[in-house]
Write an enzyme that holds these catalytic residues in place. Structure first.
Site, PDB file in Angstrom:
ATOM      1  N   ASP A  95      13.680  49.371  10.634  1.00  0.00           N
ATOM      2  CA  ASP A  95      14.333  48.402  11.502  1.00  0.00           C
ATOM      3  C   ASP A  95      15.529  49.038  12.191  1.00  0.00           C
ATOM      4  O   ASP A  95      15.773  48.820  13.368  1.00  0.00           O
ATOM      5  CB  ASP A  95      14.768  47.169  10.698  1.00  0.00           C
ATOM      6  CG  ASP A  95      15.712  47.520   9.553  1.00  0.00           C
ATOM      7  OD1 ASP A  95      15.611  48.642   9.032  1.00  0.00           O
ATOM      8  OD2 ASP A  95      16.548  46.670   9.184  1.00  0.00           O
TER       9      ASP A  95
ATOM     10  N   ARG B 276      22.752  51.293   8.864  1.00  0.00           N
ATOM     11  CA  ARG B 276      23.459  50.479   7.876  1.00  0.00           C
ATOM     12  C   ARG B 276      22.744  50.562   6.519  1.00  0.00           C
ATOM     13  O   ARG B 276      21.793  51.325   6.347  1.00  0.00           O
ATOM     14  CB  ARG B 276      23.546  49.031   8.360  1.00  0.00           C
ATOM     15  CG  ARG B 276      22.212  48.320   8.446  1.00  0.00           C
ATOM     16  CD  ARG B 276      22.413  46.881   8.922  1.00  0.00           C
ATOM     17  NE  ARG B 276      21.164  46.180   9.078  1.00  0.00           N
ATOM     18  CZ  ARG B 276      20.883  45.397  10.114  1.00  0.00           C
ATOM     19  NH1 ARG B 276      21.750  45.261  11.100  1.00  0.00           N
ATOM     20  NH2 ARG B 276      19.734  44.762  10.178  1.00  0.00           N
TER      21      ARG B 276
ATOM     22  N   GLU C  76      20.330  49.499   5.066  1.00  0.00           N
ATOM     23  CA  GLU C  76      19.037  48.838   5.187  1.00  0.00           C
ATOM     24  C   GLU C  76      17.963  49.900   5.457  1.00  0.00           C
ATOM     25  O   GLU C  76      17.330  50.375   4.549  1.00  0.00           O
ATOM     26  CB  GLU C  76      19.088  47.765   6.283  1.00  0.00           C
ATOM     27  CG  GLU C  76      17.913  46.830   6.204  1.00  0.00           C
ATOM     28  CD  GLU C  76      18.208  45.415   6.704  1.00  0.00           C
ATOM     29  OE1 GLU C  76      19.306  45.162   7.199  1.00  0.00           O
ATOM     30  OE2 GLU C  76      17.302  44.575   6.603  1.00  0.00           O
TER      31      GLU C  76
ATOM     32  N   ASP D 151       9.239  44.144  12.748  1.00  0.00           N
ATOM     33  CA  ASP D 151       9.731  45.056  13.775  1.00  0.00           C
ATOM     34  C   ASP D 151       8.623  46.048  14.147  1.00  0.00           C
ATOM     35  O   ASP D 151       8.395  46.343  15.325  1.00  0.00           O
ATOM     36  CB  ASP D 151      10.966  45.817  13.266  1.00  0.00           C
ATOM     37  CG  ASP D 151      12.030  44.898  12.672  1.00  0.00           C
ATOM     38  OD1 ASP D 151      11.674  43.973  11.919  1.00  0.00           O
ATOM     39  OD2 ASP D 151      13.219  45.098  12.966  1.00  0.00           O
TER      40      ASP D 151
ATOM     41  N   GLU E 248      19.931  45.412  18.282  1.00  0.00           N
ATOM     42  CA  GLU E 248      19.329  44.368  17.446  1.00  0.00           C
ATOM     43  C   GLU E 248      19.457  42.988  18.088  1.00  0.00           C
ATOM     44  O   GLU E 248      18.566  42.153  18.000  1.00  0.00           O
ATOM     45  CB  GLU E 248      20.023  44.349  16.084  1.00  0.00           C
ATOM     46  CG  GLU E 248      19.481  43.335  15.108  1.00  0.00           C
ATOM     47  CD  GLU E 248      20.021  43.538  13.703  1.00  0.00           C
ATOM     48  OE1 GLU E 248      21.122  44.126  13.572  1.00  0.00           O
ATOM     49  OE2 GLU E 248      19.352  43.126  12.748  1.00  0.00           O
TER      50      GLU E 248
ATOM     51  N   HIS F 109      17.893  49.381  17.181  1.00  0.00           N
ATOM     52  CA  HIS F 109      16.886  48.507  16.587  1.00  0.00           C
ATOM     53  C   HIS F 109      15.762  48.388  17.611  1.00  0.00           C
ATOM     54  O   HIS F 109      15.935  47.767  18.644  1.00  0.00           O
ATOM     55  CB  HIS F 109      17.530  47.125  16.394  1.00  0.00           C
ATOM     56  CG  HIS F 109      17.358  46.538  15.043  1.00  0.00           C
ATOM     57  ND1 HIS F 109      18.076  46.955  13.951  1.00  0.00           N
ATOM     58  CD2 HIS F 109      16.574  45.518  14.599  1.00  0.00           C
ATOM     59  CE1 HIS F 109      17.739  46.214  12.896  1.00  0.00           C
ATOM     60  NE2 HIS F 109      16.812  45.348  13.262  1.00  0.00           N
TER      61      HIS F 109
HETATM   62  C1  RAM Z   1      16.837  42.216   9.262  1.00  0.00           C
HETATM   63  C2  RAM Z   1      16.168  43.453   9.678  1.00  0.00           C
HETATM   64  C3  RAM Z   1      14.927  43.301  10.517  1.00  0.00           C
HETATM   65  C4  RAM Z   1      14.348  41.948  10.505  1.00  0.00           C
HETATM   66  C5  RAM Z   1      14.654  41.189   9.241  1.00  0.00           C
HETATM   67  C6  RAM Z   1      14.085  39.801   9.224  1.00  0.00           C
HETATM   68  O1  RAM Z   1      17.539  42.473   8.080  1.00  0.00           O
HETATM   69  O2  RAM Z   1      17.071  44.289  10.308  1.00  0.00           O
HETATM   70  O3  RAM Z   1      15.098  43.719  11.838  1.00  0.00           O
HETATM   71  O4  RAM Z   1      12.974  42.088  10.652  1.00  0.00           O
HETATM   72  O5  RAM Z   1      16.014  41.110   9.024  1.00  0.00           O
END
Ligand code: RAM
Length: 928
Positions: free
Chosen positions: A503, A507, A509, A516, A779, A800
């Site tokens: 994604d 960060r 994550e 995505d 994002e 993103h």
């Molecule tokens: C966020 C992510 C991603 C998304 C989910 C639902 O944490 O970055 O882009 O698909 O949530």
């Protein structure tokens, strides 16, 4: 007599001349060799290959003689000398077929380590034969766990119980080594190696490869990938040494919320098997086992994907990967057996490497630190070459953007510390490049360097890292912002294809979020050669699929929460179908068909009377949500039901492609049932959304997935246009709706509207972020604004790729290249020129070769240049005032060997075009 002999002589010369020319003519009809031979998903001569049942593909060279293929012949042998006449593994014989891609190997069974050689020839449309191709080869890796004699080795770093950020157990990086003697000269050596964690291996003081973060991120509880290196030149008879550095990587690092299905308390380990063939034909094995030694007292003291590294040069151990290094203070490793439920399989796509090097354009000083601006948001590591004073610590920080006051904006890294530290052991210029972490950044800040020196741009270089693939296409136009958007899409791809599709890259994550991936997959296929990348990740998706058919939110499933979201889990049907359309590889559909069926079954389980009640992230991050939620305003049930129907439809299509007629009928019928349930539940008689909030996305889903009866379509389309009007012709779509917007409007004949939305400058729009300085896709539509600063939400990635999904439409409709039949066997070239563009061009490397479409408007004339690759054909649709002449290659089109008029409407010429390069020129109406 004399005269006679002269005439004989003349006759002789003449006949030699004629003979020579006849031979030359014959030779001319021997076609050029086939090119670009690849196996399976596009590998060229791989070592350590994963697939013992490969497919073969090649391309016909571009030439006047090559319109199409009428036959092929493949020969496969265990040694080069046997080719082409004595193929001992497989002889396809001459096959009358135009298939030049994905041909299944159907010969002797292949085994681990086997070397295989192959060659092909083809016949063209006139039955003329080519020469044999160059001999290509591949060598299989270790295919089964039973091929491994080595054991997992490493130190118990869990026992140190160091707790890091978010209280997660931190494993110190390890240095492992082994010395050994080789008695004879070496003919060949292969190193098979992997890690629970990430590794870097050296032999006799030399790095074995430039791979980064190997072996990559798979569903570790099911499969760990292994690497094979040809290390023949690195070993010699006598004393040798091998040294491996390992760190936690994805395996036992700090992945989001730390609830991994695999156990973070398992200390990183390495598995290595060196197989050496000696002069006398015997084989020697050097295995990771209890004889290896290790230490955690090396220079790398800390390494974590989210948090960065700590490197203390005082602890360097020169020559630790060379024989005779004194390792008496090192510890004996712990040894464990292979896990019987975890398959060890050769890596099935390319490793991550340093792919692009960026140099800072600008440096500024701020509060004793220097900030380097690479002018491009990127992913990877910095290479720093900085003057330092002994004992000082260099701090290297990163940011994707600066705050308006010039300071670092790092709030969006959330808890990812994303900082590297280097402790200098002496005065002078140090050189350091982090090894077991990566960062998402445009700006690098250095502090702690020798301040008596004047900072220079070359102190920092940005090493851009992603899986080792090449570009696969290009898109450009006469509009700077559109070109910037294309660049942002490509950089979003580079930044988020680091072994798995993520994604975001910066960060805490960086996970394989399925939604995505679902929306961006098709666009990625245009821009980069990523078929292997996707095929590999889809294997992980299959492995991550739960028993009830649920496909987890992220793959590999680093959250382990065992639930699925509609629109996210549908990656399991959408990506196989979309990639099949672009590759034509029906085997790939076959590999994924069961997963598709299971996902459909999960949809079924989650619905009542065919109305879905599945959990959903819904139209994630839709702008201006009335609900105030990230999930936006489109009904979760509507979304779930729409994706249910769509997934069923794709499964029916896949069944048809696979010749599974029964399944096709079953899913086709189910699709109809779900579609009518959808219609009944969510749409009124007039084609208006009922019972739930009316949004752009609700109409987009209904129209894109073909869920409404014929009678309602026009009204639903009108309602969508009304919703757009209400938003002052701005999109109001999030992750799920946005990728459908362009296609649905286009199908409605509203290309003007797509252009209007695409070229919109105000929020929310693609150009809005460009106007705020974006060099990647963000994002959120409003991650940052020059007037209001950063979006206050910490979930605010500036890299993103999801909204980059518009790239598909840019290729397929602005430049106009789309597959009409799977794999571009028939190509549709139908550009849609509109203001403000004067020109656009795209090229794409299809499985048959390069296709391109390039147009410009000069005065009132539309000039199009098209390249159609051999063994395909194209339907070319040319916008025109068809009252006026069409020129083909500069002459008025009447009849042409390779161009046939299929249809002529008021506004287009539709042509069928054979392989070749053409220019077309038409006259447009004035208003265009
Ligand atoms: C966020 C992510 C991603 C998304 C989910 C639902 O944490 O970055 O882009 O698909 O949530």
């Amino acid at each position: 007599m004399f005269k006679n002999s002269i005439s004989n002589y003349v006759i002789l010369i003449l006949s030699v001349f004629i003979l020579f020319n006849v031979t030359a003519c014959v030779q001319q009809t021997v076609l050029q060799k086939p090119q670009d031979l690849t196996i399976s998903e596009g590998f060229t001569n791989p070592v350590g290959f994963y697939d013992a049942s490969p497919t073969f593909s090649w391309k016909l060279p571009v030439s006047e003689n090559n319109k199409s293929q009428s036959a092929y012949h493949i020969v496969v042998a265990s040694s080069e000398d046997l080719l082409p006449n004595n193929p001992d593994l497989w002889d396809s014989k001459m096959q009358e077929s135009d298939q030049s891609t994905w041909i299944n190997y159907a010969g002797e069974e292949l085994e681990s380590r086997q070397k295989v050689y192959w060659q092909i020839k083809y016949w063209n449309q006139d039955g003329e034969a080519s020469d044999w191709s160059a001999i290509n080869h591949f060598e299989l890796g270790l295919l089964q766990n039973s091929d491994w004699k080595a054991k997992w080795v490493g130190l118990d770093t869990a026992q140190d119980s160091i707790r890091g950020n978010e209280e997660v157990l931190i494993h110190k990086p390890q240095y492992l080594r082994k010395e050994f003697e080789i008695s004879e000269d070496i003919v060949e050596a292969r190193l098979y190696i992997t890690a629970k964690g990430v590794f870097d291996v050296s032999v006799n003081g030399k790095n074995v490869s430039d791979d980064v973060m190997s072996p990559g991120f798979t569903t570790y509880d099911k499969r760990i990938e292994t690497l094979t290196y040809d290390v023949t030149d690195l070993f010699k008879s006598g004393q040798n040494a091998i040294g491996v550095e390992i760190a936690s990587g994805w395996y036992s690092g700090r992945l989001l919320w730390g609830t991994t299905p695999w156990d973070n308390s398992i200390s990183p380990k390495v598995l290595a098997q060196l197989e050496i063939t000696l002069e006398d034909g015997s084989k020697e094995y050097i295995l990771s086992d209890q004889s290896w030694k290790g230490t955690i007292n090396g220079p790398l003291q800390f390494a974590e994907i989210y948090d960065g590294e700590i490197y203390d040069a005082n602890l360097e151990m020169p020559d630790w990967t060379i024989a005779d290094f004194d390792d008496k203070d090192w510890t004996n490793v712990e040894v464990s057996n292979l896990d019987k439920d975890v398959a060890l399989e050769p890596k099935r796509h390319t490793t991550v490497k340093n792919k692009i090097v960026l140099s800072p354009k600008e440096i500024t000083q701020k509060d004793g630190a220097i900030i380097f601006d690479l002018e491009q948001n990127m992913v990877g590591v910095p290479l720093v070459k900085v003057p330092m004073k002994k004992g000082d610590t260099l701090t290297i920080r990163f940011a994707e953007m600066l705050s308006p006051d010039g300071t670092f904006y790092t709030k969006n890294y959330r808890s990812a510390h994303s900082t590297d530290y280097y402790v200098a052991a002496k005065d002078g210029v140090i050189e350091y490049m982090p090894k077991f972490t990566f960062h998402g950044f445009r700006f690098v800040e250095l502090s702690g360097f020798d301040t008596s020196k004047t900072p220079k741009n070359d102190w920092v270089t940005g090493m851009v890292q992603y899986s080792d693939f090449e570009d696969n296409g290009s898109f450009t136009s006469s509009h700077d912002k559109l070109n910037q958007l294309q660049s942002n899409i490509v950089w979003g791809l580079r930044g988020n294809f680091l072994d798995i599709p993520t994604d975001c890259p910066q960060r805490n994550e960086r996970l394989g979020w399925t939604g995505d991936a679902q929306v961006f997959g098709p666009t990625s296929m245009f821009n980069a050669d990523v078929y292997k990348f996707w095929a590999s990740w889809l294997q992980s998706v299959r492995e991550a699929q739960l028993e009830d058919g649920a496909i987890p939110w992220t793959v590999p499933d680093s959250r382990g929460n065992k639930i699925a979201s509609s629109g996210w889990g549908d990656v399991g049907t959408i990506i196989p179908w979309k990639i099949y359309m672009r590759t034509g590889d029906v085997g790939f559909l076959g590999d994924n068909f069961e997963m598709m069926e299971q996902w459909v079954a999960y949809h079924q389980k989650k619905s009542k009377n065919h109305i879905s009640n599945m959990m959903s992230f819904s139209d994630w991050l839709q702008p201006y949500p009335e609900s105030g939620k990230n999930t936006g305003d489109t009904s979760r049930n509507l979304i779930g039901t729409a994706f249910f129907a769509h997934s069923v439809k794709l499964t029916a299509q896949a069944a048809a492609a696979l010749g599974k007629t029964e399944e096709q009928a079953k899913y086709q019928a189910l699709y109809k049932t779900v579609a009518s349930a959808f219609d009944e539940r969510f749409f009124d008689e007039t084609g208006k959304v009922k019972g739930v909030t009316e949004t752009q996305t609700s109409y987009l889903l209904a129209l894109a997935f073909d869920l409404l009866p014929e009678s309602k379509i026009e009204n639903a389309q009108a309602n969508l246009l009304r919703k757009l009007k209400e938003a002052d012709y701005h999109l109001r779509t999030g992750f799920l709706g946005t990728p459908l917007l362009s296609r649905v409007l286009d199908d409605m004949g509203e290309v003007d509207m797509v252009y209007q939305l695409l070229f919109k400058e105000t929020y929310p729009s693609w150009f809005y972020s460009i106007n705020q300085g974006a060099t990647t896709i963000w994002e959120r539509w409003n991650s940052y604004s020059k007037t209001e600063g950063y979006n206050p939400m910490s979930m605010n990635s500036l890299n993103h790729y999801a909204y980059g999904a518009i790239g598909e439409w840019m290729y397929e409709r602005i430049a106009g290249i789309a597959p009409l039949e799977p794999g571009y066997k028939v190509i549709k070239i139908a550009p849609q020129p509109r203001q403000p563009l004067h020109s656009a061009a795209a090229s794409l490397n299809t499985p048959f070769g390069a296709v391109s479409s390039s147009w410009e408007i000069v005065d009132n004339s539309f000039n199009l240049e098209v390249v159609v690759p051999p063994n395909t054909s194209a339907i070319v649709v040319i916008p025109a005032n068809t009252q006026k002449d069409l020129l083909v290659d500069g002459t008025i089109f009447t009849s042409h060997n390779d161009v046939k008029l299929l249809q002529k409407s008021n506004a287009t010429f539709e042509l069928e075009v054979q392989p070749g390069t053409y220019t077309f020129q038409s006259k447009l109406d004035n208003q265009r």
